[in-house]
Scaffold this motif. Structure first.
Motif, PDB file in Angstrom:
ATOM      1  N   ALA A 118       0.819  -1.207   0.000  1.00  0.00           N
ATOM      2  CA  ALA A 118       0.000   0.000   0.000  1.00  0.00           C
ATOM      3  C   ALA A 118       0.857   1.263   0.000  1.00  0.00           C
ATOM      4  CB  ALA A 118      -0.926  -0.005   1.212  1.00  0.00           C
ATOM      5  N   VAL A 119       1.906   1.290   0.812  1.00  0.00           N
ATOM      6  CA  VAL A 119       2.735   2.492   0.938  1.00  0.00           C
ATOM      7  C   VAL A 119       3.539   2.754  -0.326  1.00  0.00           C
ATOM      8  CG1 VAL A 119       4.684   3.520   2.180  1.00  0.00           C
ATOM      9  CG2 VAL A 119       2.860   2.367   3.449  1.00  0.00           C
ATOM     10  N   PHE A 120       4.119   1.707  -0.885  1.00  0.00           N
ATOM     11  CA  PHE A 120       5.008   1.885  -2.044  1.00  0.00           C
ATOM     12  C   PHE A 120       4.341   1.541  -3.371  1.00  0.00           C
ATOM     13  CE2 PHE A 120       7.782   1.135   1.627  1.00  0.00           C
ATOM     14  CZ  PHE A 120       8.608   2.246   1.544  1.00  0.00           C
ATOM     15  N   ARG A 121       3.041   1.214  -3.312  1.00  0.00           N
ATOM     16  CA  ARG A 121       2.267   0.904  -4.519  1.00  0.00           C
ATOM     17  C   ARG A 121       2.915  -0.219  -5.331  1.00  0.00           C
ATOM     18  NH1 ARG A 121      -1.617   4.698  -5.050  1.00  0.00           N
ATOM     19  NH2 ARG A 121      -1.318   6.691  -3.954  1.00  0.00           N
ATOM     20  N   LEU A 122       3.195  -1.309  -4.653  1.00  0.00           N
ATOM     21  CA  LEU A 122       3.827  -2.463  -5.285  1.00  0.00           C
ATOM     22  C   LEU A 122       2.778  -3.516  -5.606  1.00  0.00           C
ATOM     23  CD1 LEU A 122       6.958  -2.835  -2.974  1.00  0.00           C
ATOM     24  CD2 LEU A 122       6.862  -1.813  -5.250  1.00  0.00           C
ATOM     25  N   PRO A 123       3.039  -4.393  -6.577  1.00  0.00           N
ATOM     26  CA  PRO A 123       2.100  -5.482  -6.881  1.00  0.00           C
ATOM     27  C   PRO A 123       2.123  -6.530  -5.771  1.00  0.00           C
ATOM     28  CG  PRO A 123       4.101  -5.721  -8.176  1.00  0.00           C
ATOM     29  CD  PRO A 123       4.198  -4.378  -7.493  1.00  0.00           C
ATOM     30  N   GLY A 124       1.063  -7.309  -5.696  1.00  0.00           N
ATOM     31  CA  GLY A 124       0.947  -8.296  -4.636  1.00  0.00           C
ATOM     32  C   GLY A 124       1.994  -9.391  -4.676  1.00  0.00           C
ATOM     33  N   ASP A 125       2.635  -9.589  -5.844  1.00  0.00           N
ATOM     34  CA  ASP A 125       3.638 -10.646  -5.970  1.00  0.00           C
ATOM     35  C   ASP A 125       5.065 -10.101  -5.954  1.00  0.00           C
ATOM     36  OD1 ASP A 125       3.530  -9.342  -8.372  1.00  0.00           O
ATOM     37  OD2 ASP A 125       3.478 -11.166  -9.608  1.00  0.00           O
ATOM     38  N   TYR A 126       5.266  -8.901  -5.412  1.00  0.00           N
ATOM     39  CA  TYR A 126       6.620  -8.335  -5.392  1.00  0.00           C
ATOM     40  C   TYR A 126       7.538  -9.198  -4.526  1.00  0.00           C
ATOM     41  CZ  TYR A 126       6.891  -6.467  -0.616  1.00  0.00           C
ATOM     42  OH  TYR A 126       6.993  -6.346   0.752  1.00  0.00           O
ATOM     43  N   LEU A 127       8.836  -9.184  -4.827  1.00  0.00           N
ATOM     44  CA  LEU A 127       9.815  -9.987  -4.108  1.00  0.00           C
ATOM     45  C   LEU A 127      10.576  -9.133  -3.096  1.00  0.00           C
ATOM     46  CD1 LEU A 127      11.264 -12.109  -7.054  1.00  0.00           C
ATOM     47  CD2 LEU A 127       9.469 -12.733  -5.415  1.00  0.00           C
ATOM     48  N   MET A 128      10.803  -9.692  -1.922  1.00  0.00           N
ATOM     49  CA  MET A 128      11.495  -8.973  -0.857  1.00  0.00           C
ATOM     50  C   MET A 128      13.002  -9.102  -1.012  1.00  0.00           C
ATOM     51  SD  MET A 128       9.168  -9.935   2.494  1.00  0.00           S
ATOM     52  CE  MET A 128       9.533 -11.702   2.392  1.00  0.00           C
ATOM     53  N   GLY A 129      13.716  -8.032  -0.729  1.00  0.00           N
ATOM     54  CA  GLY A 129      15.163  -8.043  -0.745  1.00  0.00           C
ATOM     55  C   GLY A 129      15.731  -8.414   0.614  1.00  0.00           C
ATOM     56  N   PRO A 130      17.057  -8.634   0.702  1.00  0.00           N
ATOM     57  CA  PRO A 130      17.682  -9.062   1.967  1.00  0.00           C
ATOM     58  C   PRO A 130      17.420  -8.125   3.131  1.00  0.00           C
ATOM     59  CG  PRO A 130      19.204  -9.331   0.128  1.00  0.00           C
ATOM     60  CD  PRO A 130      18.030  -8.587  -0.400  1.00  0.00           C
ATOM     61  N   TRP A 131      17.486  -6.803   2.899  1.00  0.00           N
ATOM     62  CA  TRP A 131      17.284  -5.865   3.998  1.00  0.00           C
ATOM     63  C   TRP A 131      15.839  -5.887   4.488  1.00  0.00           C
ATOM     64  CZ3 TRP A 131      21.136  -4.293   6.732  1.00  0.00           C
ATOM     65  CH2 TRP A 131      22.388  -4.142   6.147  1.00  0.00           C
ATOM     66  N   GLU A 132      14.921  -6.085   3.571  1.00  0.00           N
ATOM     67  CA  GLU A 132      13.520  -6.173   3.985  1.00  0.00           C
ATOM     68  C   GLU A 132      13.271  -7.444   4.791  1.00  0.00           C
ATOM     69  OE1 GLU A 132       8.958  -6.122   2.189  1.00  0.00           O
ATOM     70  OE2 GLU A 132      10.665  -5.873   0.834  1.00  0.00           O
ATOM     71  N   ILE A 133      13.892  -8.539   4.374  1.00  0.00           N
ATOM     72  CA  ILE A 133      13.758  -9.798   5.121  1.00  0.00           C
ATOM     73  C   ILE A 133      14.306  -9.630   6.529  1.00  0.00           C
ATOM     74  CG2 ILE A 133      14.491 -12.208   5.238  1.00  0.00           C
ATOM     75  CD1 ILE A 133      14.633 -12.108   2.146  1.00  0.00           C
ATOM     76  N   LEU A 134      15.460  -8.974   6.645  1.00  0.00           N
ATOM     77  CA  LEU A 134      16.050  -8.752   7.960  1.00  0.00           C
ATOM     78  C   LEU A 134      15.141  -7.898   8.837  1.00  0.00           C
ATOM     79  CD1 LEU A 134      18.476  -9.092   9.845  1.00  0.00           C
ATOM     80  CD2 LEU A 134      19.487  -7.052   8.796  1.00  0.00           C
ATOM     81  N   ALA A 135      14.563  -6.858   8.248  1.00  0.00           N
ATOM     82  CA  ALA A 135      13.652  -5.996   9.004  1.00  0.00           C
ATOM     83  C   ALA A 135      12.398  -6.768   9.426  1.00  0.00           C
ATOM     84  CB  ALA A 135      13.268  -4.775   8.164  1.00  0.00           C
ATOM     85  N   LEU A 136      11.866  -7.555   8.497  1.00  0.00           N
ATOM     86  CA  LEU A 136      10.677  -8.357   8.797  1.00  0.00           C
ATOM     87  C   LEU A 136      10.970  -9.351   9.920  1.00  0.00           C
ATOM     88  CD1 LEU A 136       7.834  -9.431   8.223  1.00  0.00           C
ATOM     89  CD2 LEU A 136       8.809 -10.778   6.346  1.00  0.00           C
ATOM     90  N   MET A 137      12.153  -9.988   9.864  1.00  0.00           N
ATOM     91  CA  MET A 137      12.537 -10.924  10.906  1.00  0.00           C
ATOM     92  C   MET A 137      12.631 -10.235  12.258  1.00  0.00           C
ATOM     93  SD  MET A 137      13.283 -14.158  11.283  1.00  0.00           S
ATOM     94  CE  MET A 137      13.805 -14.668   9.647  1.00  0.00           C
ATOM     95  N   SER A 138      13.170  -9.022  12.269  1.00  0.00           N
ATOM     96  CA  SER A 138      13.308  -8.272  13.513  1.00  0.00           C
ATOM     97  C   SER A 138      11.943  -7.919  14.095  1.00  0.00           C
ATOM     98  CB  SER A 138      14.119  -6.996  13.277  1.00  0.00           C
ATOM     99  OG  SER A 138      15.423  -7.301  12.796  1.00  0.00           O
TER     100      SER A 138
END
Length: 374
Positions: free
Chosen positions: A317-337
């Motif tokens: 919603a914030v970045f207007r990305l498609p529902g199937d967008y792929l997460m990068g390493p930094w996003e995975i790390l943030a999500l894990m945190s």
């Protein structure tokens, strides 16, 4: 030197730090499996994380091992009431809290106009999840109210059937190799039947009658406990066996070998880690940070999918990305945190207080915390 089937019994201590620390890695592996379905890491990183979902099978064996330790080891006495009260205190408060949170998320998503897959968050699935029966029967779709709870449904079945498991385990406790062998044979038979009926191997049984997956593995955990009581490697050998079995398990996961072979490698892995802990060679698994992470692992296991759902919808919603967008390493790390932070809060302010309250009001004395699968 290690003596097989020694007549002497070598008791496991009440506290086995390595098994608690191990839970942290198993729960993290399952979460990484779910995350790798939508990330941009290179293909060579996928092998280990794709097979790390099989940590569930080790959790099932660990549950049989620990419940045998708590309730069936020599000198222990227990009642059905005390057993089920302790199980309810262990799993239901957090399960119900997160399920209520999922209801709030689904209602909130409809209010703000977030699209949900039509028909998937339905009342029948809600009530089967609520009663932890959603992995007991054949079905063709996944239950989305909280995906990882299918394994909690299987655990709940094992709790209800524990008197039957205990009967078999105690009958064969003096012949642990036989109990281990029968558990392995039962796994092979159930796998053959399940594969013929569904087209997938037993370690892929989840919502679709996934309860059959825990039966041989829970019995295997019981057999490993009784077998471990008769094995007495020295400190160095115990540590070496644990290191070798751990390396073999990780290598097999990374190589992407057959799921059933990886489950088989989980057998010596669990046994050798337990023997190393009894020998006092817990190593890094006894580090205070890993001990805390192991205690939080149940909350992390149950909350990481709801957190992932909220995270991805917010980012889209914030970045207007498609529902199937792929997460990068930094996003995975943030999500894990974020998932870890939510898990800590749930553990400290929901799980621990609720367990203490239920046990204080219903049980005459404390019960050793078990390594239950979430």
């Amino acid at each position: 030197m290690i003596r097989l089937l020694s007549p002497q019994i070598h008791r496991f201590p009440t506290d086995m730090p390595a098994l608690t620390g191990m839970r942290a890695f198993l729960a993290l592996g399952v979460a990484m499996f779910h995350y790798q379905l939508a990330w941009t890491l290179p293909p060579e990183a996928i092998g280990l994380f794709n097979r790390s979902r099989l940590g569930v099978d080790i959790f099932f064996m660990l549950s049989g091992f620990i419940l045998t330790h708590v309730y069936l080891s020599a000198g222990r006495t227990w009642t059905w009431r005390s057993f089920m009260t302790a199980r309810i205190a262990r799993v239901l408060p957090l399960h119900l809290f997160i399920l209520a949170g999922m209801v709030g998320l689904v209602v909130g998503a409809k209010i703000v106009g977030v699209g949900l897959e039509p028909g998937r968050f339905n009342l029948p699935d809600f009530f089967s999840t609520l009663t932890l029966t959603h992995a007991w029967f054949p079905r063709t779709t996944m239950v989305l109210w909280n995906g990882p709870s299918w394994s909690l449904s299987a655990e709940w079945f094992a709790y209800l059937a524990f008197p039957s498991f205990a009967f078999v385990g105690l009958k064969l406790r003096h012949r642990p190799w036989l109990l281990v062998g029968l558990s392995a044979l039962l796994f092979v038979v159930i796998d053959a039947v399940y594969s013929a009926a569904t087209g997938v191997v037993l370690p892929r049984a989840e919502d679709n009658a996934g309860v059959v997956r825990i039966v041989p593995e829970f019995l295997m955990g019981m057999g490993l406990y009784f077998l471990g009581e008769r094995l007495n490697p020295g400190r160095r050998l115990a540590a070496a066996m644990a290191i070798v079995s751990s390396a073999a398990l990780v290598a097999a996961m990374q190589a992407g070998v057959d799921d059933r072979l990886i489950v088989a490698l989980g057998v010596p892995f669990l046994l050798t880690v337990a023997l190393a802990s009894r020998a006092g060679t817990d190593g890094v698994l006894a580090h205070p940070a890993l001990q805390f992470a192991g205690r939080v692992s149940f909350a992390f296991y149950l909350c990481h999918i709801p957190v992932l759902m909220v995270w991805r919808n917010a980012v889209e919603a914030v970045f207007r990305l498609p529902g199937d967008y792929l997460m990068g390493p930094w996003e995975i790390l943030a999500l894990m945190s974020v998932s870890g932070g939510v898990a800590v809060l749930l553990h400290l302010y929901v799980e621990v207080p609720a367990q203490a309250m239920i046990r204080r009001r219903t049980l005459p004395r404390p019960v050793v915390e078990d390594a239950v699968q979430a």
